[in-house]
Design an enzyme around this catalytic site. Structure first.
Site, PDB file in Angstrom:
ATOM      1  N   GLY A 187       0.715  -0.939   0.032  1.00 56.53           N
ATOM      2  CA  GLY A 187      -0.046   0.039   0.036  1.00 56.53           C
ATOM      3  C   GLY A 187       0.767   1.267   0.026  1.00 56.53           C
ATOM      4  N   THR A 188       1.895   1.235   0.562  1.00 59.06           N
ATOM      5  CA  THR A 188       2.660   2.598   0.902  1.00 59.06           C
ATOM      6  C   THR A 188       3.290   2.683  -0.593  1.00 59.06           C
ATOM      7  OG1 THR A 188       3.292   1.979   3.047  1.00 59.06           O
ATOM      8  CG2 THR A 188       4.795   3.292   2.094  1.00 59.06           C
TER       9      THR A 188
ATOM     10  N   SER B 166      -3.503  -3.274  -0.977  1.00 57.59           N
ATOM     11  CA  SER B 166      -2.374  -4.040  -0.253  1.00 57.59           C
ATOM     12  C   SER B 166      -2.986  -5.411   0.284  1.00 57.59           C
ATOM     13  CB  SER B 166      -1.899  -3.116   1.133  1.00 57.59           C
ATOM     14  OG  SER B 166      -0.996  -3.962   1.846  1.00 57.59           O
ATOM     15  N   ALA B 167      -2.080  -6.383  -0.089  1.00 53.28           N
ATOM     16  CA  ALA B 167      -2.451  -7.878   0.005  1.00 53.28           C
ATOM     17  C   ALA B 167      -2.757  -8.196   1.377  1.00 53.28           C
ATOM     18  CB  ALA B 167      -1.489  -8.610  -0.573  1.00 53.28           C
ATOM     19  N   HIS B 168      -1.943  -7.611   2.361  1.00 53.86           N
ATOM     20  CA  HIS B 168      -1.776  -8.185   3.925  1.00 53.86           C
ATOM     21  C   HIS B 168      -2.960  -7.719   4.808  1.00 53.86           C
ATOM     22  CE1 HIS B 168      -0.237  -5.006   6.451  1.00 53.86           C
ATOM     23  NE2 HIS B 168       0.180  -4.477   5.100  1.00 53.86           N
TER      24      HIS B 168
ATOM     25  N   THR C  49      12.374  -7.011 -10.645  1.00 56.48           N
ATOM     26  CA  THR C  49      11.560  -8.260 -10.868  1.00 56.48           C
ATOM     27  C   THR C  49      10.456  -8.533 -10.000  1.00 56.48           C
ATOM     28  OG1 THR C  49      13.816  -9.288 -11.355  1.00 56.48           O
ATOM     29  CG2 THR C  49      12.364 -10.925 -10.794  1.00 56.48           C
TER      30      THR C  49
ATOM     31  N   CYS D 240       1.483   2.334  12.880  1.00 56.57           N
ATOM     32  CA  CYS D 240       2.625   3.144  12.718  1.00 56.57           C
ATOM     33  C   CYS D 240       2.659   4.020  13.923  1.00 56.57           C
ATOM     34  CB  CYS D 240       2.509   3.927  11.493  1.00 56.57           C
ATOM     35  SG  CYS D 240       1.553   2.751  10.135  1.00 56.57           S
TER      36      CYS D 240
HETATM   37  C1  LIG Z   1      -5.163   2.993   4.734  1.00 58.08           C
HETATM   38  C2  LIG Z   1      -3.891   2.636   4.508  1.00 58.08           C
HETATM   39  N1  LIG Z   1      -3.170   3.035   3.554  1.00 58.08           N
HETATM   40  C3  LIG Z   1      -1.862   2.399   3.417  1.00 58.08           C
HETATM   41  C4  LIG Z   1      -1.456   1.694   4.264  1.00 58.08           C
HETATM   42  C5  LIG Z   1       0.103   1.092   4.005  1.00 58.08           C
HETATM   43  O1  LIG Z   1      -0.019  -0.234   3.262  1.00 58.08           O
HETATM   44  P1  LIG Z   1       1.243  -1.349   3.408  1.00 58.08           P
HETATM   45  O2  LIG Z   1       1.629  -1.625   4.886  1.00 58.08           O
HETATM   46  O3  LIG Z   1       0.845  -2.434   2.615  1.00 58.08           O
HETATM   47  O4  LIG Z   1       2.487  -0.433   3.106  1.00 58.08           O
HETATM   48  C6  LIG Z   1      -2.062   0.922   5.294  1.00 58.08           C
HETATM   49  C7  LIG Z   1      -1.651   0.134   6.382  1.00 58.08           C
HETATM   50  O5  LIG Z   1      -0.450  -0.145   6.725  1.00 58.08           O
HETATM   51  C8  LIG Z   1      -3.347   1.633   5.681  1.00 58.08           C
HETATM   52  O6  LIG Z   1      -4.313   1.212   6.558  1.00 58.08           O
END
Ligand SMILES: Cc1ncc(COP(=O)(O)O)c(C=O)c1O
Ligand code: FES
Lengths: 128, 381
Positions: B69-70, B197-199, B235, B323
């Site tokens: 996601g980031t 984001s998959a997790h 890759t 975070c």
């Molecule tokens: C709304 C939101 N955006 C972005 C992220 C970041 O995703 P990732 O942990 O896959 O980098 C998160 C979670 O950490 C999230 O809750």
């Protein structure tokens, strides 16, 4: 969280020493952290210039609870002058360290005992 | 152990792991290579891509795989900002975005872009009028999250996209907290870019997707090899991508069913807390809210103390964003919603998921009142 704190911090968090309000204290120190708003009150009972009892109440994080708990243990039995010399670093050392962001929590304990002694001196007309 | 922090991350679905294993163990060929052993990984990526496209109703060609996601958020913000800087250097985001939007936005400000932060109401819903008024000649991008990870409030995405359309401005949606939970159709919703984001939905950590509508010009963020048509070099994380594809497939088939059970458990938890503990208040929108999220303010306690006591009882919850843990600042989301910093420090989040059991909720309702009582007794106030 739990995994960032030392065993000593966790122990004092789980089993705080000298917790609770004191009846008829000789001095009370009421401190609020400018950083986070957490609150610590320290109560002392003084006989012949010696802190014979010390209690605390805290609305705050685990580090604030553990620091105030540890502080009460450190200052009990100390003279007023000795207790005034106790710093937050002494508390942190006894706790085996605190995370950087949590150092201000130990300041609440140091400021708490200093305020309690100030209050005691005002109430009992002692010179500073 | 009772895990109630699904918004931070989810456990891997066993079927996802099974699907990934051969790509970790056997099919190691580089998907860009021409020989036969590259065929399996290459096909697997295409298969995953199809599943994700189906999940959000895009075309497979509109998906870029990322490291999560980031990276998807960073790619969207920098990509649009850099590609369109000759048209304008203004972007608009909400005040309650995840740090993976806020920080890239802040960096764009350092680079000379202008960023407007739109207010939200007390429920965490974006103020549409403010958004409309903030758009100017220079605006190239609006980025608003689909659902907030801390309080669960869901945004009026269609209304926002209509506003963006009227003004010819790109619309990015951080849908990390919503994908796999809510039905999302990027075409009907008029979304130009969308982060996944998959997790967050039973897939592996470290893999995600950025949907980029075919009409959107986007400069590459990660540069290097020609993978993914040069849109994202490096890759491919084949096993991760396969896991994401399997997670998408499962979400398509099962999330509607799971959601009914989960919302029941969440409401039971919320009602139970309200009944058993005095002086509590739910944060976020009462209805327009992720069905798995319960963010609740408990007066006269501090969240970390509550969470550590829960941890001692083998219950995992959190105080908003993972975070922000260890941070002494109250949640920017709660503050933006007009909640006082004291109330924000007394707020905790339970986020449920498909492995949450009825007994888990019973257990929380058993121990939480005692924890709160103990902490309130410790408090001088
Ligand atoms: C709304 C939101 N955006 C972005 C992220 C970041 O995703 P990732 O942990 O896959 O980098 C998160 C979670 O950490 C999230 O809750
Ligand atoms: S006293 Fe402020 S975070 Fe501990």
């Amino acid at each position: 969280m739990s995994n960032t704190y030392t065993d000593q911090v966790l122990e004092h968090f789980k089993n705080p020493r000298n917790l609770g309000k004191m009846q008829d204290p000789d001095g009370v120190g009421k401190i609020g952290s400018p950083e986070c708003g957490d609150v610590v009150w320290v109560y002392i009972k003084v006989v012949d210039n010696v802190i014979v009892d010390c209690k605390f109440q805290t609305l705050g994080c685990a580090a604030a609870i553990a620091s105030s708990s540890m502080l009460t243990e450190i200052v009990k039995g100390k003279t007023i002058e000795e207790a005034l010399a106790v710093t937050n670093n002494d508390v942190v050392k006894e706790l085996g360290g605190l995370p950087n962001k949590k150092m201000h929590c130990s300041l609440l304990a140091e400021d708490g005992i200093k305020e309690a002694i100030k209050d005691y001196r005002i109430r009992h007309n002692k010179n500073m | 152990m009772i895990y109630l922090d699904y918004n931070a991350t989810t456990p891997l679905d066993g079927r996802v792991l099974d699907k990934m294993m051969p790509y970790l163990r056997d099919y190691y060929g580089n998907p860009s290579a021409i020989y036969k052993i590259a065929k399996k990984p290459k096909e697997a990526i295409a298969w995953a891509c199809d599943n994700i496209a189906e999940l959000i109703s895009s075309s497979p060609a509109e998906l870029i795989f990322t490291s999560g996601g980031t990276e998807s958020n960073n790619t969207a913000l920098f990509g649009v900002a850099f590609s369109h800087k000759d048209k304008g250097k203004h972007i608009i985001i909400s005040k309650i975005e995840h740090s993976a939007i806020l920080e890239p936005a802040k960096f764009l400000e350092e680079l000379g872009f202008k960023v407007t932060y739109i207010d939200v109401d007390n429920y965490g819903v974006i103020e549409l009028n403010r958004l409309r008024d903030s758009i100017c000649e220079d605006t190239v991008l609006v980025s608003v999250m689909y659902a907030n990870n801390e309080v669960g409030t869901v945004q009026p995405i269609k209304e926002i996209s209509d506003i963006c359309r009227q003004h010819g401005v790109y619309f990015h949606v951080d849908a990390v907290a919503a994908v796999g939970k809510l039905d999302i159709n990027v075409k009907e919703l008029g979304i130009d870019l969308l982060s996944i984001s998959a997790h967050k939905f039973y897939g592996p950590k470290g893999v995600g997707v950025l949907y980029v509508g075919e009409a959107v010009a986007l400069s590459s963020f990660i540069r290097g090899g020609h993978q993914q048509d040069g849109r994202r070099a490096g890759t491919e994380n084949v096993a991760g991508i396969v896991g994401l594809g399997q997670a998408a497939k499962i979400a398509l088939e099962e999330s509607a069913r799971d959601s009914k059970r989960i919302v029941g458990l969440r409401d039971k938890l919320e009602e139970g807390i309200k009944k058993k503990i005095s002086d509590v208040k739910v944060n976020g929108h009462p209805l327009k809210r992720l069905y798995n999220t319960c963010n609740i303010y408990i007066n006269h306690v501090e969240s970390e103390s509550v969470l550590m006591n829960l941890d001692l009882e083998e219950i995992c919850a959190s105080a908003g964003s993972a975070c922000a843990t260890g941070n002494t600042n109250p949640s920017h989301v709660l503050l933006a919603m007009g909640i006082s910093s004291v109330a924000a420090r007394g707020s905790i989040r339970f986020s449920l998921g498909k492995f949450t059991k009825d007994q888990d909720i019973d257990r929380v309702l058993d121990v939480l009142p005692g924890i709160v009582k103990k902490l309130r007794q410790m408090s001088p106030l």
